[in-house]
Enzyme design. Sequence first.
Site, PDB file in Angstrom:
ATOM      1  N   ASP A 167       0.833  -1.201   0.000  1.00 17.17           N
ATOM      2  CA  ASP A 167       0.000   0.000   0.000  1.00 17.17           C
ATOM      3  C   ASP A 167       0.873   1.258   0.000  1.00 17.17           C
ATOM      4  OD1 ASP A 167      -2.295   1.833   0.846  1.00 17.17           O
ATOM      5  OD2 ASP A 167      -3.277  -0.109   0.971  1.00 17.17           O
ATOM      6  N   HIS A 198      -3.678   6.034   3.577  1.00 21.74           N
ATOM      7  CA  HIS A 198      -4.453   4.868   3.158  1.00 21.74           C
ATOM      8  C   HIS A 198      -3.924   3.577   3.773  1.00 21.74           C
ATOM      9  CE1 HIS A 198      -5.890   1.768   0.257  1.00 21.74           C
ATOM     10  NE2 HIS A 198      -6.949   2.549   0.167  1.00 21.74           N
ATOM     11  N   SER A 358     -11.293  -0.882  -0.570  1.00 26.40           N
ATOM     12  CA  SER A 358     -10.021  -0.829   0.165  1.00 26.40           C
ATOM     13  C   SER A 358     -10.223  -1.097   1.644  1.00 26.40           C
ATOM     14  CB  SER A 358      -9.375   0.553   0.025  1.00 26.40           C
ATOM     15  OG  SER A 358      -8.573   0.653  -1.109  1.00 26.40           O
TER      16      SER A 358
END
Length: 412
Positions: A167, A198, A358
């Site tokens: 990520d 994120h 996600s």
Amino acid sequence: MGFITKAIPIVLAALSTVNGARILEAGPHAETIPNKYIVVMKKDVSEESFSAHTTWLSQTLNSRLMRRAGSSKPMAGMQNKYSLGGIFRAYSGEFDDAMIKDISSHDDVDFIEPDFVVRATTNGTNLTHQDNVPSWGLARVSTRKPGGTTYYYDPSAGKGVTAYVIDTGIDTKHEDFGGRAKWGKNLVDQMDEDCNGHGTHVAGTVGGTKYGLAKGVSLVAVKVLDCEGSGSNSGVIKGMEWAMMDASGGGNGTAKAAGKAVMNMSLGGPRSEATNQAAKAISDAGIFLAVAAGNENMDAQHSSPASEPSVCTVAASTKDDGKANFSNFGSVVDVYAPGKDIVSLKPGGGTDTLSGTSMASPHVCGLGAYLIGLGKQGGPGLCDTIKEMANDAIQSPGEDTTSKLIYNGSGK
């Protein structure tokens, strides 16, 4: 490549075939990177033949550079080399049209595809429990009906299992990780930090002490996306290679054994044969890989790595057991997991609320780590176990899509 807040819908179509090597072109919506390509070798090509091919490539490029000296800016040539499990061999780099034509003429080459941008995909007995959970998804995966506020789980909580988060990185110093998160590999820049947020949010759902499903799991950051949540497909594959090697003991051996490792990819882009083959190599190595289905409200067969059959592809559900309106769907989806308005960690301390497949995928990655900690068999077969345990709960899941919502088997 980027996270599955939004993945780019695309289908790769064969552009041409030259002496047996397919040259693929990206669909109309792909953000291709000029003159960047991924070259994938045939499966029966040996390491010796692969080495001979890349030696030829370097010699040819050097020869052309000498002839062109001063005439134009030279292409960078080969920038990454991949070898995953002895069944996926490839390289990527910057090549002009003439070089691509020469590469495609080699019998050892299976296909060539353009490199492109990928984005993150945001938009029992002996149980313990966590009351008043900070994120509804925790309670939902441990109870058969929606609306609960307690997370029921076995105190083993994924101890002894390693989760690789491919990520934007992880804020390893965040207090909710309790020292269980560390940096593995940074393929983007010189900053071992999550400047986007994120990856930290994803890791928090996988294994945060308060916000995670597997509260005892060890977490490893593999940074393949930048501060904007974007990266190249070739860079993502390099991160996949590193994580697989480390999980199998070929790197630092963090996981000690592939069967004690899980991986999460909350990212995606256009359908890519190269990405799918790399993902399959990870599964073939005995590693459980959870991936986000994508956020375009379309069939996930058009995205990678979501379209690879050997991974565990995850769609996003809402608090009332509906399909999130952004979530991709289709026959490649294995399960649904909470993905709308999920509270998890943010870099520097504190929390953030995000939506996307996600956010759904790390629920499955965390559940995978939790089940391995309970003694379940790891690897790609773990996805079948998760599907067997899941509840038939999702209303209007989408055409040709499962209605299964993950469940940890608590008995509640």
